[in-house]
Design a protein around this motif. Structure first.
Motif, short mmCIF file in Angstrom:
data_model
loop_
_atom_site.label_atom_id
_atom_site.label_comp_id
_atom_site.label_asym_id
_atom_site.label_seq_id
_atom_site.Cartn_x
_atom_site.Cartn_y
_atom_site.Cartn_z
N PHE A 422 0.83 -1.21 0.00
CA PHE A 422 0.00 0.00 0.00
C PHE A 422 0.86 1.26 0.00
O PHE A 422 0.47 2.30 -0.54
N GLY A 423 2.04 1.17 0.61
CA GLY A 423 2.94 2.32 0.61
C GLY A 423 3.30 2.78 -0.78
O GLY A 423 3.45 3.98 -1.04
N ASN A 424 3.43 1.83 -1.72
CA ASN A 424 3.73 2.21 -3.10
C ASN A 424 2.58 2.99 -3.72
O ASN A 424 2.80 3.87 -4.57
N GLN A 425 1.36 2.67 -3.34
CA GLN A 425 0.22 3.42 -3.85
C GLN A 425 0.26 4.86 -3.35
O GLN A 425 -0.07 5.80 -4.07
N LEU A 426 0.67 5.03 -2.10
CA LEU A 426 0.76 6.38 -1.54
C LEU A 426 1.88 7.17 -2.21
O LEU A 426 1.74 8.36 -2.49
N LYS A 427 2.99 6.47 -2.47
CA LYS A 427 4.10 7.13 -3.18
C LYS A 427 3.64 7.57 -4.57
O LYS A 427 3.96 8.65 -5.04
N TYR A 428 2.88 6.69 -5.22
CA TYR A 428 2.39 6.99 -6.57
C TYR A 428 1.47 8.22 -6.54
O TYR A 428 1.60 9.13 -7.36
N ALA A 429 0.53 8.24 -5.58
CA ALA A 429 -0.40 9.38 -5.48
C ALA A 429 0.37 10.67 -5.25
O ALA A 429 0.04 11.72 -5.81
N ASP A 430 1.42 10.61 -4.43
CA ASP A 430 2.22 11.79 -4.16
C ASP A 430 2.95 12.26 -5.41
O ASP A 430 2.97 13.44 -5.74
N LYS A 431 3.55 11.31 -6.14
CA LYS A 431 4.29 11.67 -7.36
C LYS A 431 3.36 12.21 -8.44
O LYS A 431 3.77 13.05 -9.26
#
Length: 493
Positions: A422-431
């Motif tokens: 799920f952390g990768n999804q948050l990183k993606y949303a931030d980017k």
């Protein structure tokens, strides 16, 4: 048996002199050009898109070196291929948007209305040495009227240019459209008894008026001067008496258009062509006033001398008058962002008949840089709402949420990477610069609710953050699935 050597991997880099444009750059340029296009459309101009490739023959005098067809442009010779052109013919990427207009005006002259009013926007290519801020592919934005000799066409272009600058966000007082006339200068050269073989040299020297001032131009027109390094620059060889009308022309700017026009009348003396040029400027000034374009937006100004060697009548440029800081932290005026004028011979090369034309070209990259300097562009563009994936078996539900948001005019997407971390999804949303993220796990689905996370108000979450930590943020709210669109719209305004 020797093994074939592996081919080296290609370098992942742009060719020298070219650049890539990503989301925000493309969006800002498109938005700016859309606003300009709306102004041109309201003035009755039609859009025109021409091929990126023209024959070298059609480019003609627009080539930097007609003896070497591939010098200055990206050109190649046709091969004998089925359906292709004649073997040996030279083709080239368009060098500007004017040469294609000349070809179109001649090719479709029996079908197009006359006058023909068109605007064109797109990339052009020049095979020249690149440098800082100088690329071999760049955008141009042109508007031209072909087939009208009336100075009303010139006045309309000037007024339209002022409207376009305001449409993209440049305030009145921060720009000025300045107008001059080549015929006036021809009259001044006639009054000064400048020989034909001296005319181009005189043009080059008066173009330096802004840099060297009155005395500098006087020296350059007469006996010459020393430059800043102490090197000797030869003068044109005029007498001081001959230089008098030229200096009077350069200093003719008065308190208003009426005073300037009177000063120009005096500078051209008894020259008929000069008087004709002054009269054209007088008509343009009157028509601009009738159009509601006051002198704080467009003004007669003899200091506009760039391009006078090319244009045959009225010439104009748009200058931004506000100050910016240069690379060394010094204040300087932003300067010119557009230029144009009246020119003959546009279609004559194709038809043998003179066709009058007038037009303007806006420096797209330069105007966009001005908007950024004024804080009118360059702000971070909000990305799409990201619908996160908590259960890959419920992908249809997540796609349904994104579809509902899009139907309401809200930019949205479903995360399509590996949802395991799920952390990768948050990183993606931030980017992506997402303003909002949507979460719906199995528990929320059973209760018919979704979690809506306001990423604008919430702190940026580290990639290691757990779902529970992310849900505990104060910027996150739980709403009924039926209220998803309303809640997102409330957050993004």
């Amino acid at each position: 048996m020797a093994k074939d050597k592996k081919q080296p991997r290609p370098k992942a880099e742009t060719p020298k002199g070219f650049r890539d444009y990503f989301g925000q750059d493309v969006t800002e340029r498109r938005d700016m050009l859309d606003r300009i296009a709306q102004v041109y459309h309201r003035h009755g101009f039609d859009p025109l898109e021409t091929s990126a490739v023209e024959t070298v023959e059609a480019l003609g005098k627009f080539l930097p070196d007609v003896d070497r067809p591939n010098a200055g442009v990206f050109a190649w010779q046709e091969e004998a291929v089925p359906g292709g052109g004649t073997a040996g013919d030279w083709l080239a990427l368009r060098y500007d948007l004017t040469a294609p207009l000349a070809r179109v005006a001649a090719q479709y002259r029996n079908d197009l209305p006359s006058p023909y009013r068109r605007f064109a926007m797109g990339p052009v290519w020049r095979n020249e040495k690149p440098g800082p801020g100088r690329f071999r592919q760049f955008y141009q934005c042109d508007a031209d009227t072909v087939g009208s000799a009336s100075v009303a066409a010139d006045a309309e272009i000037c007024g339209m240019l002022a409207d376009a600058l305001e449409a993209v966000g440049i305030d009145r007082g921060d720009y000025l459209v300045r107008i001059n006339n080549r015929k006036v200068l021809n009259g001044v050269l006639e009054a000064a008894q400048v020989r034909e073989d001296q005319a181009e040299d005189v043009l080059r020297q008066i173009d330096k008026f802004d840099k060297v001032g009155r005395e500098g131009v006087l020296a350059l027109l007469t006996t010459g001067r020393l430059d800043d390094s102490g090197a000797r620059i030869d003068g044109v060889g005029l007498s001081e008496a001959q230089a008098g009308p030229v200096l009077a022309f350069l200093e003719a700017k008065g308190a208003d258009n009426a005073a300037t026009l009177d000063n120009l009348s005096a500078a051209v003396g008894g020259s008929a062509i000069g008087a004709e040029g002054v009269d054209e400027l007088r008509q343009i000034a009157a028509m601009l006033a009738a159009m509601g374009v006051a002198e704080d937006r467009a003004v007669i100004d003899p200091a506009v001398v760039r391009g006078l060697g090319y244009y045959t009548g009225p010439v104009f440029e748009a200058e931004l008058t506000f100050e910016i800081l240069d690379e060394k932290g010094r204040k300087r005026q932003f300067g010119s962002v557009a230029g144009g004028g009246r020119y003959d011979g546009l279609v004559e090369r194709f038809t043998g008949q003179k066709v009058p034309a007038t037009g303007v070209s806006i420096g797209v990259d330069r105007l966009l840089a001005a908007l950024r300097a004024k804080g009118l562009a360059g702000a971070e563009v909000a990305g799409p709402v990201v619908v996160t994936v908590m259960d890959r078996d419920r992908m249809s539900d997540y796609q349904s949420m994104a579809a509902d948001l899009r139907a309401a005019g809200i930019r949205a997407e479903v995360y399509l990477g590996n949802p395991k971390n799920f952390g990768n999804q948050l990183k993606y949303a931030d980017k992506r610069g997402a303003p909002v993220a949507i979460i719906q796990g199995g528990d929320e689905a059973e209760r018919g609710v979704v979690q809506v996370k306001d990423l604008i108000l919430g702190a940026k979450i580290a990639a290691e953050a757990s779902v529970e930590e992310w849900k505990s943020q104060p910027a996150q709210t739980e709403v009924a699935r039926a209220d998803l669109v309303a809640e997102v719209r409330r957050i993004i305004g």
